[in-house]
Scaffold this active site. Structure first.
Site, PDB file in Angstrom:
ATOM      1  CG  ASN A  13      12.475  -3.747 -13.298  1.00 62.18           C
ATOM      2  OD1 ASN A  13      12.085  -5.980 -13.183  1.00 62.18           O
ATOM      3  ND2 ASN A  13      14.272  -4.368 -14.017  1.00 62.18           N
TER       4      ASN A  13
ATOM      5  NE  ARG B 222       4.129 -21.733  -0.052  1.00 60.23           N
ATOM      6  CZ  ARG B 222       3.025 -20.602   0.480  1.00 60.23           C
ATOM      7  NH1 ARG B 222       3.735 -19.645   1.894  1.00 60.23           N
ATOM      8  NH2 ARG B 222       2.106 -21.541   1.700  1.00 60.23           N
TER       9      ARG B 222
ATOM     10  CG  HIS C  49      16.826  -7.816 -17.707  1.00 54.99           C
ATOM     11  ND1 HIS C  49      18.081  -7.155 -17.045  1.00 54.99           N
ATOM     12  CD2 HIS C  49      17.197  -8.835 -18.016  1.00 54.99           C
ATOM     13  CE1 HIS C  49      18.953  -7.788 -17.914  1.00 54.99           C
ATOM     14  NE2 HIS C  49      18.966  -9.132 -17.991  1.00 54.99           N
TER      15      HIS C  49
ATOM     16  NE  ARG D  32      19.941 -11.390 -15.438  1.00 57.24           N
ATOM     17  CZ  ARG D  32      19.157 -10.110 -14.492  1.00 57.24           C
ATOM     18  NH1 ARG D  32      18.308 -10.024 -14.378  1.00 57.24           N
ATOM     19  NH2 ARG D  32      20.718  -9.002 -14.368  1.00 57.24           N
TER      20      ARG D  32
ATOM     21  CG  HIS E 289      13.873 -12.218 -11.762  1.00 55.46           C
ATOM     22  ND1 HIS E 289      14.181 -11.794 -13.849  1.00 55.46           N
ATOM     23  CD2 HIS E 289      14.798 -11.785 -12.009  1.00 55.46           C
ATOM     24  CE1 HIS E 289      15.534 -11.507 -14.003  1.00 55.46           C
ATOM     25  NE2 HIS E 289      15.866 -11.761 -12.596  1.00 55.46           N
TER      26      HIS E 289
ATOM     27  CD  GLU F  35      16.539  -3.609 -18.044  1.00 45.37           C
ATOM     28  OE1 GLU F  35      16.239  -1.769 -17.590  1.00 45.37           O
ATOM     29  OE2 GLU F  35      16.694  -3.431 -17.136  1.00 45.37           O
TER      30      GLU F  35
ATOM     31  CG  HIS G  79      22.079  -0.867 -11.612  1.00 43.34           C
ATOM     32  ND1 HIS G  79      22.342  -1.387 -10.790  1.00 43.34           N
ATOM     33  CD2 HIS G  79      22.013  -2.553 -11.991  1.00 43.34           C
ATOM     34  CE1 HIS G  79      22.843  -2.630 -10.063  1.00 43.34           C
ATOM     35  NE2 HIS G  79      21.882  -2.915 -11.104  1.00 43.34           N
ATOM     36  CG  ASP G  80      21.972   0.171  -6.865  1.00 43.22           C
ATOM     37  OD1 ASP G  80      21.237  -0.846  -6.511  1.00 43.22           O
ATOM     38  OD2 ASP G  80      23.621  -0.092  -7.150  1.00 43.22           O
TER      39      ASP G  80
END
Length: 252
Positions: free
Chosen positions: A7, A18, A43, A45, A50, A73, A201-202
């Site tokens: 990811n 920046r 992913h 959004r 991002h 995603e 995830h994590d």
């Protein structure tokens, strides 16, 4: 062998902080692919904090004709706004190998729960069919203790992605046995109704090996935050190579 999909959202976070084009999401993806990963995950959004729609299209072009897969995603219920066309429109334009549907709200920092399919199944069914029509495999983000896993197959999903946040937290506490058992049971339930199993995830280098030993036949892991964080110290190519080695079973 479990496929590693990297990811690259965090690369975009740094770039956006920046302005301009540095660091390059595309160059980071190329580095990950050269280091042996089997896919790239994004992913996007609606707030575009991002990954942006143009990043998705650029990555789709990069991966066109490659054995590596693009995984997009997102929340299929989030409406289009500003320059965000909506998840299904973005998938129709980019034609990723996989669309992973996630029930996150606009304000969430990160995804932190799976679908409640008793509530959302009938809303998801036509969207899954629409994604199939544009050539996407569909995975649904699910909690390991969900009673609804079998429903994912009934509404047409191809895979589930197990939300591994609770496992990672338990691993950090030194008490992962219960969460590992839940994930293993969820994987078996999914596979019994014809679903393949992804996870994410994590997950990190410390906890991934134990997870893959205990949870059967994980098709793909999607890892971003920990991988990019570790790459700050070890380098991106070396970190991706270390993860692919774990996915291949080395050192377990």
């Amino acid at each position: 062998m479990t496929v590693l999909s990297v990811n690259v959202n965090k690369i975009a976070v740094l770039r956006n902080s920046r302005g301009g084009d540095m660091p390059s999401v595309l160059a980071a993806a190329q580095t990950c692919l050269a280091a042996g990963c089997g896919g790239i995950t994004v992913h996007p959004r609606p707030d575009q904090r991002h990954i942006r729609p143009q990043d998705v299209l650029d990555l789709a072009q990069l991966l066109a004709g490659s054995p590596a897969e693009l995984n997009i995603e997102g929340n299929p219920f989030a409406p289009p706004r500003d320059a965000y066309p909506g998840l299904l429109a973005l998938c129709a334009a980019a034609k990723p190998a996989q669309a992973t549907l996630v029930p996150d709200s606009d304000g969430q920092i990160t995804s932190d729960h799976g679908f409640d399919l008793r509530r959302d199944a009938e809303r998801l069914r036509p969207l899954i069919a629409e994604l199939h029509e544009v050539g996407c495999r569909v995975s649904l983000f699910m909690d390991a203790d969900s009673p609804d896993i079998e429903l994912a197959a009934e509404i047409g999903a191809d895979r589930i992605e197990l939300y591994t946040g609770p496992y990672a937290e338990a691993f950090e506490r030194g008490d992962a046995a219960r969460q590992l058992a839940l994930c293993a049971q969820a994987a078996r339930r999914a596979q019994a109704v014809g679903l393949s199993v992804n996870a994410g995830h994590d997950l990190n280098q410390a906890n991934l090996g134990a997870f893959l030993v205990q949870v059967p036949a994980v098709a793909e892991v999607s890892i971003g935050h920990a991988l990019i964080g570790e790459a700050l110290y070890a380098g991106l190519a070396a970190t991706v190579a270390a993860y692919t080695a774990i996915c291949a079973g080395e050192g377990r």
